[in-house]
Motif scaffolding. Structure first.
Motif, mmCIF file in Angstrom:
data_model
loop_
_atom_site.group_PDB
_atom_site.id
_atom_site.type_symbol
_atom_site.label_atom_id
_atom_site.label_comp_id
_atom_site.label_asym_id
_atom_site.label_seq_id
_atom_site.Cartn_x
_atom_site.Cartn_y
_atom_site.Cartn_z
ATOM 1 N N TRP A 1 -14.413 6.340 -0.068
ATOM 2 C CA TRP A 1 -15.645 7.137 0.017
ATOM 3 C C TRP A 1 -16.025 7.518 1.435
ATOM 4 C CZ3 TRP A 1 -17.122 9.868 -3.797
ATOM 5 C CH2 TRP A 1 -16.842 9.446 -5.096
ATOM 6 N N VAL A 2 -15.700 6.711 2.428
ATOM 7 C CA VAL A 2 -15.937 7.132 3.810
ATOM 8 C C VAL A 2 -15.038 8.323 4.137
ATOM 9 C CG1 VAL A 2 -15.711 6.477 6.244
ATOM 10 C CG2 VAL A 2 -16.705 4.874 4.616
ATOM 11 N N SER A 3 -13.799 8.301 3.649
ATOM 12 C CA SER A 3 -12.892 9.436 3.858
ATOM 13 C C SER A 3 -13.429 10.695 3.187
ATOM 14 C CB SER A 3 -11.504 9.108 3.302
ATOM 15 O OG SER A 3 -10.948 7.990 3.945
ATOM 16 N N ARG A 4 -13.950 10.551 1.966
ATOM 17 C CA ARG A 4 -14.525 11.704 1.262
ATOM 18 C C ARG A 4 -15.733 12.249 2.015
ATOM 19 N NH1 ARG A 4 -11.824 14.730 -1.855
ATOM 20 N NH2 ARG A 4 -13.674 15.361 -3.014
ATOM 21 N N TRP A 5 -16.557 11.330 2.487
ATOM 22 C CA TRP A 5 -17.764 11.732 3.208
ATOM 23 C C TRP A 5 -17.427 12.512 4.479
ATOM 24 C CZ3 TRP A 5 -19.981 9.752 7.927
ATOM 25 C CH2 TRP A 5 -21.268 10.233 8.176
ATOM 26 N N LEU A 6 -16.302 12.150 5.100
ATOM 27 C CA LEU A 6 -15.881 12.833 6.327
ATOM 28 C C LEU A 6 -15.086 14.105 6.044
ATOM 29 C CD1 LEU A 6 -14.873 9.786 8.564
ATOM 30 C CD2 LEU A 6 -16.893 11.242 8.773
ATOM 31 N N GLY A 7 -14.877 14.427 4.758
ATOM 32 C CA GLY A 7 -14.277 15.706 4.398
ATOM 33 C C GLY A 7 -12.780 15.740 4.278
ATOM 34 N N PHE A 8 -12.112 14.592 4.249
ATOM 35 C CA PHE A 8 -10.663 14.587 4.076
ATOM 36 C C PHE A 8 -10.295 14.960 2.643
ATOM 37 C CE2 PHE A 8 -11.088 11.773 7.774
ATOM 38 C CZ PHE A 8 -10.125 12.314 8.609
ATOM 39 N N ASP A 9 -9.077 15.497 2.468
ATOM 40 C CA ASP A 9 -8.676 15.871 1.121
ATOM 41 C C ASP A 9 -8.344 14.626 0.294
ATOM 42 O OD1 ASP A 9 -5.934 15.127 1.456
ATOM 43 O OD2 ASP A 9 -5.511 17.052 2.371
ATOM 44 N N GLU A 10 -8.163 14.852 -1.004
ATOM 45 C CA GLU A 10 -8.004 13.753 -1.951
ATOM 46 C C GLU A 10 -6.795 12.882 -1.634
ATOM 47 O OE1 GLU A 10 -8.869 11.411 -5.432
ATOM 48 O OE2 GLU A 10 -10.056 12.797 -4.202
ATOM 49 N N ARG A 11 -5.685 13.493 -1.212
ATOM 50 C CA ARG A 11 -4.477 12.719 -0.907
ATOM 51 C C ARG A 11 -4.740 11.721 0.216
ATOM 52 N NH1 ARG A 11 -0.021 15.515 1.073
ATOM 53 N NH2 ARG A 11 1.374 13.945 0.210
ATOM 54 N N LYS B 1 0.089 9.533 -5.767
ATOM 55 C CA LYS B 1 0.205 10.882 -5.216
ATOM 56 C C LYS B 1 -0.545 11.031 -3.897
ATOM 57 C CE LYS B 1 0.556 12.923 -9.852
ATOM 58 N NZ LYS B 1 -0.039 13.882 -10.813
ATOM 59 N N GLY B 2 -0.526 9.955 -3.100
ATOM 60 C CA GLY B 2 -1.132 10.012 -1.781
ATOM 61 C C GLY B 2 -0.144 10.534 -0.748
ATOM 62 N N ASP B 3 -0.519 10.413 0.527
ATOM 63 C CA ASP B 3 0.321 10.860 1.637
ATOM 64 C C ASP B 3 1.166 9.677 2.098
ATOM 65 O OD1 ASP B 3 1.394 11.662 4.097
ATOM 66 O OD2 ASP B 3 -0.290 12.996 4.494
ATOM 67 N N VAL B 4 2.414 9.590 1.611
ATOM 68 C CA VAL B 4 3.257 8.420 1.867
ATOM 69 C C VAL B 4 3.608 8.295 3.344
ATOM 70 C CG1 VAL B 4 5.431 7.281 1.306
ATOM 71 C CG2 VAL B 4 4.190 8.514 -0.473
ATOM 72 N N SER C 1 0.832 -1.205 0.000
ATOM 73 C CA SER C 1 0.000 0.000 0.000
ATOM 74 C C SER C 1 0.865 1.253 0.000
ATOM 75 C CB SER C 1 -0.933 0.009 1.211
ATOM 76 O OG SER C 1 -0.194 0.051 2.422
ATOM 77 N N ASN C 2 2.040 1.178 0.640
ATOM 78 C CA ASN C 2 2.940 2.334 0.669
ATOM 79 C C ASN C 2 3.424 2.689 -0.735
ATOM 80 O OD1 ASN C 2 4.468 0.813 3.579
ATOM 81 N ND2 ASN C 2 2.631 2.054 3.466
ATOM 82 N N VAL C 3 3.752 1.656 -1.522
ATOM 83 C CA VAL C 3 4.210 1.872 -2.895
ATOM 84 C C VAL C 3 3.076 2.434 -3.748
ATOM 85 C CG1 VAL C 3 5.186 0.783 -4.949
ATOM 86 C CG2 VAL C 3 5.885 0.012 -2.679
ATOM 87 N N MET C 4 1.888 1.830 -3.638
ATOM 88 C CA MET C 4 0.741 2.273 -4.418
ATOM 89 C C MET C 4 0.367 3.716 -4.059
ATOM 90 S SD MET C 4 0.423 -0.427 -6.122
ATOM 91 C CE MET C 4 0.770 -2.186 -5.997
ATOM 92 N N CYS C 5 0.473 4.028 -2.775
ATOM 93 C CA CYS C 5 0.165 5.379 -2.309
ATOM 94 C C CYS C 5 1.118 6.386 -2.938
ATOM 95 C CB CYS C 5 0.272 5.418 -0.783
ATOM 96 S SG CYS C 5 -0.038 7.033 -0.057
ATOM 97 N N VAL D 1 -6.040 6.260 2.492
ATOM 98 C CA VAL D 1 -6.885 5.374 3.298
ATOM 99 C C VAL D 1 -7.451 4.251 2.439
ATOM 100 C CG1 VAL D 1 -8.984 5.252 4.705
ATOM 101 C CG2 VAL D 1 -7.438 7.200 4.951
ATOM 102 N N ALA D 2 -7.794 4.556 1.195
ATOM 103 C CA ALA D 2 -8.317 3.519 0.305
ATOM 104 C C ALA D 2 -7.327 2.377 0.136
ATOM 105 C CB ALA D 2 -8.642 4.132 -1.059
ATOM 106 N N PHE D 3 -6.062 2.695 -0.087
ATOM 107 C CA PHE D 3 -5.047 1.655 -0.244
ATOM 108 C C PHE D 3 -4.776 0.936 1.070
ATOM 109 C CE2 PHE D 3 -3.522 4.131 -4.068
ATOM 110 C CZ PHE D 3 -3.867 3.152 -4.978
ATOM 111 N N GLU D 4 -4.758 1.690 2.171
ATOM 112 C CA GLU D 4 -4.469 1.063 3.463
ATOM 113 C C GLU D 4 -5.545 0.058 3.859
ATOM 114 O OE1 GLU D 4 -1.782 1.188 5.449
ATOM 115 O OE2 GLU D 4 -0.910 2.291 3.794
#
Length: 317
Positions: free
Chosen positions: A236-246, A116-119, A108-112, A251-254
């Motif tokens: 989508w739970v992260s989006r619903w809670l208002g977190f930014d895209e990164r 362009k996620g938060d490594v 997940s770290n590599v995919m993140c 969280v999706a990968f984790e």
């Protein structure tokens, strides 16, 4: 060069799986090496971490809390539900529950990074879920699969301490004391981990070669559904809670990418080869799906959070 080889992990996993399926004799005698190989993977992960990764929890506690809750609720429950819907027997069910109950995978770290996620957040979440999994994983397996199989909770707990906790801690200590050395080793560590995972996959495929024709397709369907549910819920739970895209991508990968190598090793150690099929197929599939999703997200801009209140809440957290 090393990076190219590592990035082709899904291809190596597929090729060695096919080789093990057609020539199982090449790998079956290596079954006692599954746990040592997993220990090597955990040590390699520890060598990429420092105490600072754990201190970062304070700065990202809201996102990390969300990831951990989803990790140890959505994934095990989804695994059990899918098993029940597909009519799995006890062996296949415990294999699916094991996959759902382990920590997030290091891939997940590599995919993140690619997406362009938060490594830094990804590494911290993986490390924390790995450490928490030492206690939570055997308890979840007992709770969700204990009625159909005899789950040796204490033995699993002790095994996880030896396989996961000890090598990770040793890696972190070595990285802190011998940072110059570990920095030189860092480019090689992903390759070592990849080789170990591929070999574990090949061994389990060889041990189950006679059963794949009958159980492989239905377990593959379960694995695809399971992985999809985890990634979708995380994002989508992260989006619903208002977190930014990164953070949403992270969280999706984790949540969706599991430490299936650990699930495979535990299944082989405490249950049956058939129980390890889910972990084996998950190892192949989640790297394929993760790579495709990372490539898709890498080409898309990072959309900002649109709700000012949520932005303020995230900054305050």
């Amino acid at each position: 060069m090393l990076g190219r080889i590592t990035n082709l992990f899904p291809l190596w996993a597929l090729l060695f799986s096919l080789l093990a399926y057609w020539q199982p004799a090449l790998f079956v005698d290596l079954k006692t090496q599954i746990v040592p190989l997993l220990t090597i993977i955990m040590l390699a992960m520890g060598l990429t971490l420092s105490p600072k990764n754990f201190i970062d929890v304070v700065n990202n506690k809201r996102a990390i809390g969300l990831g951990l809750v989803l990790q140890f609720s959505v994934m095990p429950l989804a695994a059990l539900l899918i098993s029940l819907l597909l009519g799995f027997d006890a062996e296949l069910t415990v294999g699916m529950v094991l996959v759902g109950s382990v920590a997030g995978g290091t891939s997940s770290n590599v995919m993140c990074y690619l997406a362009k996620g938060d490594v830094a957040l990804s590494i911290t979440m993986t490390a924390l879920s790995t450490l928490l999994g030492v206690i939570i994983t055997p308890l979840l397996v007992q709770l969700l699969a204990g009625k159909s199989v005899d789950v040796p909770v204490l033995d699993m707990l002790l095994s996880l301490v030896k396989i996961v906790l000890v090598p990770v801690v040793i890696g972190v200590v070595l990285n802190s004391w011998l940072q110059a050395l570990t920095e030189r080793l860092e480019p090689v560590l992903p390759l070592i981990s990849m080789a170990a995972i591929v070999l574990i996959i090949a061994i389990v495929v060889a041990l189950n070669a006679g059963q794949f024709a009958t159980i492989g397709p239905i377990v593959a369907l379960a694995v695809i559904l399971h992985n999809g549910i985890g990634i979708t819920a995380g994002y989508w739970v992260s989006r619903w809670l208002g977190f930014d895209e990164r953070i949403c991508r992270t969280v999706a990968f984790e949540v969706g990418l599991q430490n299936s190598g650990l699930a495979t090793a535990l299944a082989m150690k405490f249950f049956t080869p058939a129980s390890a099929v889910a972990g084996t197929l998950f190892s192949v599939w989640h790297n394929l799906s993760g790579s495709l999703l990372a490539g898709f997200w890498a080409k898309r801009p990072l959309a900002p959070v649109t709700r000012d209140a949520d932005q303020a809440a995230i900054k305050e957290s």
